[in-house]
Write a protein that holds these residues in place. Structure first.
Motif, PDB file in Angstrom:
ATOM      1  N   UNK A 209      36.874  40.324  43.102  1.00  0.00           N
ATOM      2  CA  UNK A 209      37.774  39.031  42.359  1.00  0.00           C
ATOM      3  C   UNK A 209      37.252  38.727  41.061  1.00  0.00           C
ATOM      4  N   UNK A 210      36.985  40.279  40.219  1.00  0.00           N
ATOM      5  CA  UNK A 210      36.854  39.909  38.859  1.00  0.00           C
ATOM      6  C   UNK A 210      38.055  40.560  38.334  1.00  0.00           C
ATOM      7  N   UNK A 211      39.308  40.839  38.899  1.00  0.00           N
ATOM      8  CA  UNK A 211      41.084  40.816  39.067  1.00  0.00           C
ATOM      9  C   UNK A 211      42.016  41.030  39.284  1.00  0.00           C
ATOM     10  N   UNK A 212      43.303  40.624  38.912  1.00  0.00           N
ATOM     11  CA  UNK A 212      43.785  40.349  40.475  1.00  0.00           C
ATOM     12  C   UNK A 212      45.595  40.867  41.189  1.00  0.00           C
ATOM     13  N   UNK A 213      44.776  41.951  39.682  1.00  0.00           N
ATOM     14  CA  UNK A 213      46.344  43.094  40.445  1.00  0.00           C
ATOM     15  C   UNK A 213      46.426  44.008  39.487  1.00  0.00           C
ATOM     16  N   UNK A 214      46.020  44.884  40.337  1.00  0.00           N
ATOM     17  CA  UNK A 214      46.389  46.652  40.019  1.00  0.00           C
ATOM     18  C   UNK A 214      47.659  47.431  40.020  1.00  0.00           C
ATOM     19  N   UNK A 215      49.015  47.638  38.826  1.00  0.00           N
ATOM     20  CA  UNK A 215      49.699  47.835  38.998  1.00  0.00           C
ATOM     21  C   UNK A 215      49.821  49.642  38.893  1.00  0.00           C
ATOM     22  N   UNK A 216      50.500  50.698  39.690  1.00  0.00           N
ATOM     23  CA  UNK A 216      50.471  52.245  39.592  1.00  0.00           C
ATOM     24  C   UNK A 216      51.589  52.618  40.133  1.00  0.00           C
ATOM     25  N   UNK A 231      39.472  49.116  52.274  1.00  0.00           N
ATOM     26  CA  UNK A 231      37.926  48.011  51.577  1.00  0.00           C
ATOM     27  C   UNK A 231      38.520  46.548  51.373  1.00  0.00           C
ATOM     28  N   UNK A 232      40.376  46.872  50.526  1.00  0.00           N
ATOM     29  CA  UNK A 232      40.087  45.642  50.049  1.00  0.00           C
ATOM     30  C   UNK A 232      41.158  45.136  50.990  1.00  0.00           C
ATOM     31  N   UNK A 264      44.382  40.787  45.069  1.00  0.00           N
ATOM     32  CA  UNK A 264      43.618  39.565  46.089  1.00  0.00           C
ATOM     33  C   UNK A 264      43.976  38.776  45.410  1.00  0.00           C
ATOM     34  N   UNK A 265      44.883  37.973  46.920  1.00  0.00           N
ATOM     35  CA  UNK A 265      45.039  36.445  46.460  1.00  0.00           C
ATOM     36  C   UNK A 265      43.696  35.386  45.528  1.00  0.00           C
TER      37      UNK A 265
END
Length: 268
Positions: A209-216, A231-232, A264-265
């Motif tokens: 919960x320390x970030x919202x989105x990862x774009x790759x 895990x996610x 993750x919402x």
């Protein structure tokens, strides 16, 4: 009798120790046929994990050990023995050991171990957990063995309110990533902040919960994402292909991943 999760955790810890032994030396970095970097630590960790997972009698697939029959396996281990070799070479500590169990093309068990910080994330059967100081524990999956509580290790950014945070690769950021952020994410979150992170630690940050989105959009392979994907998912997040919004698939005839977005919402 050890569970599959216990086997995976033990193997990750042992591999992490070997990686740190190499990390403490003036190691060499070599280029593989696809120009990706590899070190002695990658190879040592892969061999250790393969040997420690043998009692499970499941097929083994690693970035450094790819069987020709890989795409025919239904249930097998999928391993990145040193995820973030570029970060390992830069000696910034942002690398991990990733071990996943794939069943019917989906990750159902995942272990991420960060040797430098001695942190462990793991998931099985839709449940996930985080522990630190794990290598000092005789029973890695025990929650009462004097391990640091999860809440004590959360970063300041994970405390709300915090800005909408987008993660990008520290070493493999591409123009497509910035275009996606500006076109898709920034209109809904004009004050978003972009943070860089190496290896599968990006997924770990989403899970906790320390970030919202990862774009790759960079060139990742199935073993780069499998453990983190498990895990996610268990933490309530998703890893979806940008092209059609469907989950990443594992055990394909070819192992590169398409561009994807993980998130993750947020629970305020």
């Amino acid at each position: 009798m050890e569970t599959l999760l216990q086997y995976a955790i033990s193997a990750a810890l042992e591999a992490g120790q070997a990686i740190m032994e190499v990390y403490a030396t003036p190691f060499e970095v070599y280029a593989k046929d696809d120009d990706s970097p590899v070190t002695q630590a990658d190879l040592r960790a892969s061999n250790i994990i393969k040997e420690m997972l043998k009692p499970t009698e499941l097929p083994f697939v690693s970035e450094e050990d790819i069987p020709s029959a890989r795409s025919q396996y239904k249930r097998y281990w999928l391993v990145d023995p040193l995820d973030g070799t570029a970060e390992f070479a830069k000696r910034n500590g942002e690398f991990t050991v990733n071990i996943a169990l794939i069943d019917d093309k989906q990750p159902v068990l995942g272990v991420i171990y960060a040797p430098v910080t001695d942190q462990l994330w793991y998931a099985e059967s839709g449940m996930w957990n985080y522990e630190c100081g794990i290598s000092r524990c005789d029973s890695p999956v025990s929650s009462d063995a004097g391990l640091c509580p999860y809440s004590a290790l959360r970063t300041p950014n994970s405390a709300f309110p915090r800005p909408f945070t987008v993660l990008v690769s520290r070493s493999h950021r591409t123009p497509e990533v910035d275009a996606y952020i500006n076109k898709v994410l920034r209109p809904a979150h004009p004050d978003l902040v972009i943070d860089t992170q190496g290896s599968s630690l990006k997924f770990a940050r989403l899970a906790e919960g320390s970030a919202d989105v990862y774009v790759c959009f960079s060139k990742t392979k199935e073993w780069d994402t499998a453990a983190a994907d498990a895990i996610l998912r268990a933490a309530g997040g998703k890893v979806l292909r940008i092209s059609d919004g469907q989950p990443l698939e594992y055990g394909k005839a070819e192992y590169p991943n398409p561009p994807f977005v993980a998130w993750k919402p947020r629970k305020e």
